[in-house]
Design a protein around this motif. Structure first.
Motif, PDB file in Angstrom:
ATOM      1  N   GLN A   1       0.823  -1.198   0.000  1.00 53.90           N
ATOM      2  CA  GLN A   1       0.000   0.000   0.000  1.00 53.90           C
ATOM      3  C   GLN A   1       0.863   1.257   0.000  1.00 53.90           C
ATOM      4  OE1 GLN A   1      -2.628  -0.354   3.360  1.00 53.90           O
ATOM      5  NE2 GLN A   1      -3.631  -2.203   2.543  1.00 53.90           N
ATOM      6  N   ARG A   2       2.049   1.152   0.574  1.00 50.96           N
ATOM      7  CA  ARG A   2       2.948   2.305   0.649  1.00 50.96           C
ATOM      8  C   ARG A   2       3.957   2.340  -0.491  1.00 50.96           C
ATOM      9  NH1 ARG A   2       7.125   3.467   5.681  1.00 50.96           N
ATOM     10  NH2 ARG A   2       7.970   5.450   4.889  1.00 50.96           N
ATOM     11  N   PHE A   3       4.495   1.150  -0.818  1.00 52.43           N
ATOM     12  CA  PHE A   3       5.608   1.112  -1.762  1.00 52.43           C
ATOM     13  C   PHE A   3       5.260   0.494  -3.121  1.00 52.43           C
ATOM     14  CE2 PHE A   3       8.469   2.592   1.338  1.00 52.43           C
ATOM     15  CZ  PHE A   3       8.275   1.882   2.523  1.00 52.43           C
ATOM     16  N   GLY A   4       4.123  -0.153  -3.221  1.00 49.22           N
ATOM     17  CA  GLY A   4       3.811  -0.863  -4.444  1.00 49.22           C
ATOM     18  C   GLY A   4       4.263  -2.311  -4.385  1.00 49.22           C
TER      19      GLY A   4
ATOM     20  N   GLN B   1       6.544  -1.350  -7.906  1.00 45.23           N
ATOM     21  CA  GLN B   1       5.747  -0.570  -8.857  1.00 45.23           C
ATOM     22  C   GLN B   1       4.323  -0.443  -8.339  1.00 45.23           C
ATOM     23  OE1 GLN B   1       5.941  -1.936 -12.919  1.00 45.23           O
ATOM     24  NE2 GLN B   1       8.153  -2.321 -12.817  1.00 45.23           N
ATOM     25  N   ALA B   2       3.739   0.726  -8.577  1.00 45.22           N
ATOM     26  CA  ALA B   2       2.359   0.987  -8.174  1.00 45.22           C
ATOM     27  C   ALA B   2       1.432   0.398  -9.235  1.00 45.22           C
ATOM     28  CB  ALA B   2       2.127   2.484  -8.015  1.00 45.22           C
ATOM     29  N   ILE B   3       0.988  -0.837  -9.019  1.00 48.41           N
ATOM     30  CA  ILE B   3       0.174  -1.531 -10.015  1.00 48.41           C
ATOM     31  C   ILE B   3      -1.020  -2.184  -9.332  1.00 48.41           C
ATOM     32  CG2 ILE B   3       2.054  -1.945 -11.643  1.00 48.41           C
ATOM     33  CD1 ILE B   3       2.365  -4.740 -10.500  1.00 48.41           C
ATOM     34  N   GLY B   4      -2.034  -2.490 -10.138  1.00 47.80           N
ATOM     35  CA  GLY B   4      -3.193  -3.215  -9.651  1.00 47.80           C
ATOM     36  C   GLY B   4      -3.869  -2.510  -8.504  1.00 47.80           C
ATOM     37  N   GLU B   5      -4.241  -3.256  -7.505  1.00 47.87           N
ATOM     38  CA  GLU B   5      -4.931  -2.656  -6.372  1.00 47.87           C
ATOM     39  C   GLU B   5      -4.028  -1.780  -5.526  1.00 47.87           C
ATOM     40  OE1 GLU B   5      -5.172  -6.866  -4.242  1.00 47.87           O
ATOM     41  OE2 GLU B   5      -5.821  -5.260  -2.905  1.00 47.87           O
ATOM     42  N   PHE B   6      -2.752  -1.802  -5.832  1.00 47.30           N
ATOM     43  CA  PHE B   6      -1.803  -0.955  -5.099  1.00 47.30           C
ATOM     44  C   PHE B   6      -1.317   0.206  -5.960  1.00 47.30           C
ATOM     45  CE2 PHE B   6      -1.886  -3.904  -1.739  1.00 47.30           C
ATOM     46  CZ  PHE B   6      -1.881  -5.179  -2.298  1.00 47.30           C
ATOM     47  N   ALA B   7      -2.148   0.644  -6.889  1.00 48.82           N
ATOM     48  CA  ALA B   7      -1.774   1.719  -7.812  1.00 48.82           C
ATOM     49  C   ALA B   7      -1.593   3.057  -7.117  1.00 48.82           C
ATOM     50  CB  ALA B   7      -2.839   1.836  -8.915  1.00 48.82           C
ATOM     51  N   SER B   8      -2.093   3.199  -5.908  1.00 49.87           N
ATOM     52  CA  SER B   8      -1.985   4.474  -5.189  1.00 49.87           C
ATOM     53  C   SER B   8      -0.685   4.592  -4.389  1.00 49.87           C
ATOM     54  CB  SER B   8      -3.176   4.640  -4.244  1.00 49.87           C
ATOM     55  OG  SER B   8      -3.195   3.587  -3.293  1.00 49.87           O
ATOM     56  N   ALA B   9       0.162   3.571  -4.454  1.00 46.09           N
ATOM     57  CA  ALA B   9       1.447   3.635  -3.730  1.00 46.09           C
ATOM     58  C   ALA B   9       2.255   4.824  -4.220  1.00 46.09           C
ATOM     59  CB  ALA B   9       2.224   2.343  -3.930  1.00 46.09           C
ATOM     60  N   ARG B  10       2.907   5.503  -3.310  1.00 44.09           N
ATOM     61  CA  ARG B  10       3.580   6.765  -3.663  1.00 44.09           C
ATOM     62  C   ARG B  10       5.102   6.721  -3.614  1.00 44.09           C
ATOM     63  NH1 ARG B  10      -0.239   7.473  -5.861  1.00 44.09           N
ATOM     64  NH2 ARG B  10      -1.903   8.985  -5.588  1.00 44.09           N
ATOM     65  N   ARG B  11       5.676   5.676  -3.065  1.00 46.71           N
ATOM     66  CA  ARG B  11       7.137   5.649  -2.921  1.00 46.71           C
ATOM     67  C   ARG B  11       7.684   4.361  -3.501  1.00 46.71           C
ATOM     68  NH1 ARG B  11      10.606   5.524   2.724  1.00 46.71           N
ATOM     69  NH2 ARG B  11      12.647   5.255   1.769  1.00 46.71           N
ATOM     70  N   GLN B  12       8.752   4.471  -4.259  1.00 47.38           N
ATOM     71  CA  GLN B  12       9.363   3.304  -4.883  1.00 47.38           C
ATOM     72  C   GLN B  12      10.636   2.921  -4.140  1.00 47.38           C
ATOM     73  OE1 GLN B  12      11.106   3.677  -8.941  1.00 47.38           O
ATOM     74  NE2 GLN B  12       9.666   2.064  -9.509  1.00 47.38           N
ATOM     75  N   VAL B  13      10.797   1.618  -3.893  1.00 47.76           N
ATOM     76  CA  VAL B  13      12.019   1.115  -3.261  1.00 47.76           C
ATOM     77  C   VAL B  13      12.491  -0.103  -4.030  1.00 47.76           C
ATOM     78  CG1 VAL B  13      11.402   1.944  -0.955  1.00 47.76           C
ATOM     79  CG2 VAL B  13      10.711  -0.351  -1.666  1.00 47.76           C
ATOM     80  N   THR B  14      13.707  -0.512  -3.768  1.00 50.35           N
ATOM     81  CA  THR B  14      14.217  -1.729  -4.415  1.00 50.35           C
ATOM     82  C   THR B  14      13.512  -2.947  -3.830  1.00 50.35           C
ATOM     83  OG1 THR B  14      15.973  -2.069  -2.793  1.00 50.35           O
ATOM     84  CG2 THR B  14      16.478  -0.642  -4.685  1.00 50.35           C
ATOM     85  N   ASN B  15      13.539  -4.016  -4.591  1.00 50.76           N
ATOM     86  CA  ASN B  15      12.972  -5.256  -4.071  1.00 50.76           C
ATOM     87  C   ASN B  15      13.671  -5.684  -2.787  1.00 50.76           C
ATOM     88  OD1 ASN B  15      11.291  -5.283  -6.254  1.00 50.76           O
ATOM     89  ND2 ASN B  15      12.228  -7.044  -7.266  1.00 50.76           N
ATOM     90  N   HIS B  16      14.993  -5.490  -2.741  1.00 54.60           N
ATOM     91  CA  HIS B  16      15.731  -5.883  -1.539  1.00 54.60           C
ATOM     92  C   HIS B  16      15.222  -5.121  -0.325  1.00 54.60           C
ATOM     93  CE1 HIS B  16      19.147  -7.448   0.783  1.00 54.60           C
ATOM     94  NE2 HIS B  16      19.098  -6.265   1.386  1.00 54.60           N
ATOM     95  N   GLU B  17      15.038  -3.813  -0.463  1.00 54.64           N
ATOM     96  CA  GLU B  17      14.564  -3.032   0.669  1.00 54.64           C
ATOM     97  C   GLU B  17      13.154  -3.449   1.061  1.00 54.64           C
ATOM     98  OE1 GLU B  17      13.720   1.592   2.037  1.00 54.64           O
ATOM     99  OE2 GLU B  17      14.906   1.199   0.234  1.00 54.64           O
ATOM    100  N   PHE B  18      12.299  -3.695   0.075  1.00 56.41           N
ATOM    101  CA  PHE B  18      10.937  -4.120   0.363  1.00 56.41           C
ATOM    102  C   PHE B  18      10.941  -5.424   1.152  1.00 56.41           C
ATOM    103  CE2 PHE B  18       6.381  -4.113  -0.569  1.00 56.41           C
ATOM    104  CZ  PHE B  18       6.053  -5.444  -0.384  1.00 56.41           C
ATOM    105  N   PHE B  19      11.709  -6.406   0.671  1.00 51.14           N
ATOM    106  CA  PHE B  19      11.701  -7.697   1.339  1.00 51.14           C
ATOM    107  C   PHE B  19      12.428  -7.660   2.678  1.00 51.14           C
ATOM    108  CE2 PHE B  19       9.296  -9.773  -1.653  1.00 51.14           C
ATOM    109  CZ  PHE B  19       9.799  -9.697  -2.946  1.00 51.14           C
ATOM    110  N   ASP B  20      13.390  -6.778   2.814  1.00 50.80           N
ATOM    111  CA  ASP B  20      14.050  -6.618   4.105  1.00 50.80           C
ATOM    112  C   ASP B  20      13.055  -6.085   5.136  1.00 50.80           C
ATOM    113  OD1 ASP B  20      16.858  -6.406   5.559  1.00 50.80           O
ATOM    114  OD2 ASP B  20      15.758  -4.577   6.036  1.00 50.80           O
ATOM    115  N   ARG B  21      12.305  -5.071   4.744  1.00 48.79           N
ATOM    116  CA  ARG B  21      11.275  -4.541   5.649  1.00 48.79           C
ATOM    117  C   ARG B  21      10.238  -5.620   5.975  1.00 48.79           C
ATOM    118  NH1 ARG B  21      10.584   1.293   5.638  1.00 48.79           N
ATOM    119  NH2 ARG B  21      12.203   2.323   4.423  1.00 48.79           N
ATOM    120  N   LEU B  22       9.844  -6.361   4.950  1.00 54.60           N
ATOM    121  CA  LEU B  22       8.855  -7.412   5.140  1.00 54.60           C
ATOM    122  C   LEU B  22       9.370  -8.477   6.101  1.00 54.60           C
ATOM    123  CD1 LEU B  22       6.270  -8.956   4.505  1.00 54.60           C
ATOM    124  CD2 LEU B  22       7.353  -9.783   2.396  1.00 54.60           C
TER     125      LEU B  22
END
Length: 945
Positions: free
Chosen positions: A122-125, A169-190
């Motif tokens: 929702q935040r990052f896509g 990427q802001a796609i599909g139901e998460f099209a309203s995401a406003r900030r882009q991060v690398t996959n590594h950062e996304f999965f690290d946070r996750l």
């Protein structure tokens, strides 16, 4: 012998809460919440197992993280209580227990990944790979989770992997995401959120304890890793024990973004990557040898644990226990699984049968091992049912053991006999699989068996050491034998003991040669003692003993360093990580011509800091380890004669500046209320740091300035300084960085810890009569901007120049400097007949005060004197400007260099705390030269001690 699926009566339903404190607490809590009776709950749990479908149904509709955390913990309590009731009343067998716990782990991990993935999206896509396809986190279950045989109080060993790099990427139901991060950062946070969701304890407890130590590089490695990074690690860094760990590894979660087909392909990709690492095409002698060494490690661990006073029998790690059965099975899988696909399974029971089918062991042995395994696992569960603790120790107390026997449906005598018979059989089978040799510790005339640490051999070892030439051979023999029977060494592999047994005699043979080095001032006995201290410190880190054996040149360099420097010996013992630097060719190129440039070091350190983002303890340790390693590189260059005292001080000062720069960044980033991206803040160094004359263990004299009109600036910069001081001085497992002295800040100990630059100006200019004292301007002569915002730093340098170039009454300055010199003499009394090269008259401080006087009294006419070039260069500059007699100044500079070399040699040889005092006659010429220059400048011999 233990039955596979015993339905033998154990406890009545009413007895269950009496034997399981955890079940009693849980039943009471659930009865209170549901409004039903404990007995009704027991009857329901006894009849109805908790299925995977029921677990999934409870979790799949939850989207809120907090709600998920609560429901998962309630579910875990219900599942565990159900299992306890069903197992102890003979309504569930071993396979139901481990299957249900495994299902609970898989469903809760999948739910946590789903909920937190969607929340982050929702935040990052959505993370999208380089292929253009959405990516999911792959949660690899290791150990018993991977083997689908979790026990009721197991940790879950996890490794987090993602298939492809890319960006969200802001796609599909998460099209309203406003900030882009690398996959590594996304999965690290996750990953961090998933761990917290499952591992953290609240009022209802936890879901599972999560252990991440099996990931690449262990605790020091990144929390998540791409498939490409994992492949590189396994095939370049992977160790033999990791083959055993990844043998069990399997993905345990479901897809969130990728879709079932793409997710399945990612899982297959991961499996294809890991399989060749675990299962080699051919069996080689190196692999077999490695397996034998791992076996020795297990036996060493077993011996240590069972030797602990008043401990019972460890049915998992003890001789003839669960671990040895698993190891028998896994060993044959590793050896032959590369060519026999049927041996690549992950569950112990089926794999024992597969080992029999392939001819690794006979069928009868496999069946008996399987029965024994199930019995011991059932017994393990009973031990853990008592209070939901991860224990495998069968108590020594008869009454406690009788309760456990009752839970197993046995008498105490039956239980003891069964356990003894099983352990004997498993031990015999285990020993038959691994044919190991006793360590070969026969060295010269050293007694056979000395490497076991047998105290009875002390007399013979004393004689052997005396033959080498040691004076206190008995003392050394006792220490060596004590080290060889150390519990730390007993916890290591047999290979470690063998390596140590090969290495210690080599050190003993060479110690006398190191002690005869020209720079050495200690005996062979002392060199040996110092080396033993280091070996004792690294007993728990077998890699360093292997390093010293593998790299004789490194071992030789350590010996030479220990012979000439007690400080080096203490430093290596405190920070054994620095031994890695001895096999790093880069430290050999450091000399007087090496640029004083820490930019690359800073770049590498910042990358390390980013890899540990969010983990302050790891960042603190990374910072300390990097500093210790860099300092050790300088120490080796110094001891090997490749650096002058002045150049060494330049490097040490630059290293401190670099550390301060990183600490500013990290500390500012950790302040939640920070009001700007980069602080308008500067660190100013005084004293040795300011004069670029820092030593190995010097304190840092610091003040902190800022130029920021924001309303919250004062509060935030005070927070920043406090955070920095904590980061610099906090003792962690990797030590500390620096001690910090802030007494030179405006108004001293009563002053603000962070000063506005304008307030600093007013204080230095003494605008209101309550500002800086003359001695504070004297201290300003050895001050400089070290780290932080360059603009704020320049403002300080401009103010410093302004203050130092003010026209002053030379006579008054001389009076003030002489008065301060007298106070320093009083503060450092010397009541011995020796000469203190720093504090006594004619020593280092005299020349430093001469230079400081010249800067204060003459810079209005000669502004080049304000350049912070250090005492030696400023003395030479003053002579060139005609302010000093050149011949006298030259002799004083020579004296100062000689003093600094004496100081360096004494502190390296005897430690940082030793006063640097020598026979006055040995420095009579140097003392006369400095005192003559003092007389020439001030026209007096005052002050006198």
């Amino acid at each position: 012998m233990g039955e596979l699926n015993s339905t033998k009566p154990r406890l009545t339903p009413q007895e269950v809460p009496q034997f399981s404190q955890y079940a009693a607490r849980s039943l009471n809590a659930m009865a209170l919440q549901s409004g039903t009776s404990v007995q009704d709950l027991i009857e329901r749990f006894q009849k109805e197992p908790v299925t995977r479908e029921a677990m999934r149904s409870r979790l799949e509709k939850i989207d809120d993280p907090e709600m998920l955390d609560m429901v998962m913990r309630q579910l875990r309590r219900e599942v565990m209580t159900t299992l306890i009731v069903r197992d102890l009343t003979a309504h569930a067998d071993f396979h139901e227990v481990v299957g249900t716990v495994t299902a609970l782990a898989e469903e809760t991990v999948s739910a946590a990944v789903r909920v937190h993935s969607r929340k982050l999206a929702q935040r990052f896509g959505v993370p999208v790979g380089v292929s253009g396809e959405p990516q999911d986190l792959l949660v690899v279950g290791m150990g018993k989770l991977g083997g689908e045989e979790l026990n009721v109080s197991s940790d879950i060993d996890l490794v987090f992997v993602y298939d492809e790099g890319g960006e969200t990427q802001a796609i599909g139901e998460f099209a309203s995401a406003r900030r882009q991060v690398t996959n590594h950062e996304f999965f690290d946070r996750l990953a961090r959120r998933v761990i917290a969701s499952i591992n953290e304890i609240d009022g209802t407890g936890f879901v599972f304890r999560v252990d991440m130590r099996l990931r690449p590089f262990g605790d020091s490695g990144p929390l998540v890793i791409s498939s490409a990074m994992l492949e590189e690690y396994l095939y370049s860094e992977g160790r033999d024990w990791e083959r055993f760990a990844w043998l069990k590894g399997r993905v345990v979660n479901r897809s969130v973004f990728a879709g079932e087909e793409n997710f399945a392909q990612a899982v297959r990709n991961l499996s294809s990557l890991v399989r060749p690492f675990v299962f080699r095409k051919y069996v080689d002698f190196g692999a077999i040898s490695a397996l034998a060494k791992i076996h020795e490690m297990i036996r060493a661990e077993t011996a240590r644990k069972e030797a602990v006073k008043d401990r019972g029998t460890n049915i998992k790690l003890g001789s003839g226990g669960i671990r040895e059965i698993e190891f028998i099975c896994q060993t044959f899988q590793i050896i032959r699984g590369g060519r026999e696909a049927e041996l690549r399974g992950k569950t112990t029971g089926p794999m024992l049968a597969a080992c029999a089918a392939s001819g690794c062991i006979d069928e009868q042995t496999a069946e008996r091992l399987n029965r024994n395994y199930v019995f011991l696992r059932n017994l393990e569960h009973c031990l853990q049912y008592v209070d939901d603790k991860q224990t495998q120790v069968l108590p020594k107390d008869d009454a406690e053991r009788a309760r456990v026997a009752k839970m197993m449906g046995m008498t105490l005598a039956e239980l003891d006999a069964e356990v003894a018979e099983i352990r004997a059989f498993v031990t015999t089978t285990f020993d038959g699989v691994f044919h190991t040799k006793a360590p070969t510790d026969r060295v010269s005339n050293w007694p056979v068996g000395w490497s076991t640490g047998d105290p009875a051999l002390e007399s013979e070892l004393t004689d052997a050491l005396a033959d080498i030439g040691f004076i206190e051979a008995n003392k050394l023999a006792g220490r060596i034998l004590k080290m060889m029977r150390s519990r730390y060494l007993n916890a290591r592999t047999q290979q470690t003991r063998e390596q140590l047994a090969r290495f210690v005699p080599k050190v003993a043979q060479k110690a006398a040669g190191w002690a005869r080095l020209r720079e050495s001032c200690v005996s062979a006995d002392e060199v040996m003692e110092r080396y033993l201290t280091i070996l004792e410190m690294v007993l728990g880190r077998a890699t360093y003993i292997a390093l010293l054996n593998q790299y004789p040149d490194a071992a030789e360099r350590v010996g030479r360093m220990l012979a000439v420097s007690r400080w080096a010996a203490d430093y290596i013992a405190a920070h054994p990580l620095v031994l890695d630097e001895l096999v790093d060719a880069r430290n050999r190129v450091i000399d007087d011509y090496t640029p004083v440039d820490r930019s690359r070091w800073l770049e590498e350190l910042r990358a390390q800091m980013r890899s540990a983002d969010g983990d302050r303890e790891r960042q603190l340790n990374h910072l300390r380890d990097a500093h210790h390693s860099a300092l050790f590189q300088l120490l080796t260059a110094d001891l090997e004669g490749r650096l002058t005292v002045e150049r060494l001080a330049d490097h040490l000062s630059a290293l401190a500046d670099a550390v301060l720069a990183v600490v500013i960044e990290l500390a500012w980033d950790s302040i939640a209320t920070r009001h700007r991206e980069y602080p308008k803040f500067a660190v100013i160094g005084y004293g040795k740091l300011g004069g670029k004359e820092l030593g190995y263990a010097s304190d840092l004299d610091l003040i902190f300035l800022y130029d920021d009109d924001a309303p919250e600036s004062e509060s935030n910069y005070v927070k920043l300084v406090k955070r920095m001081l904590s980061w610099l001085t906090l003792q962690t497992s990797s030590g500390i960085l620096f001690d910090v002295d802030m007494r030179l800040r405006p108004n001293g100990q009563d002053g603000l810890i962070a000063s506005n630059i304008e307030m600093f100006r007013k204080y230095q200019r003494n605008a209101d009569g309550h500002g800086a004292w003359p001695w504070e301007h004297q201290a300003l002569t050895r001050a400089r901007f070290c780290a932080g915002d360059p603009q704020v730093g320049q403002q300080f340098e401009d103010e410093r120049r302004y203050i130092l170039t003010l026209e002053r009454d030379a006579a008054q300055v001389a009076k003030d400097v002489i008065e301060m010199r007298g106070k320093m003499l009083d503060g450092h009394p010397n009541r011995t007949d020796l000469f203190d090269v720093k504090h006594d008259r004619g020593g280092m401080v005299d020349l430093e005060f001469i230079v400081q006087y010249l800067v204060l009294a003459k810079s209005s006419v000669f502004p080049e004197l304000v350049n912070n070039f250090g005492t030696i260069h400023l003395t030479e500059m003053a002579a060139r400007l005609g302010l000093l007699d050149e011949a006298t100044a030259e002799q004083a500079v020579k004296a100062y260099r000689h003093y600094r070399n004496i100081q360096r040699e004494i502190r390296l040889a005897h430690g940082e705390d030793v006063r640097c005092r020598v026979d006055p006659e040995s420095v009579a010429d140097e003392r006369r030269a400095v005192l003559k220059l003092w007389q020439d400048v001030f026209g007096t011999d005052a002050p006198q001690p």
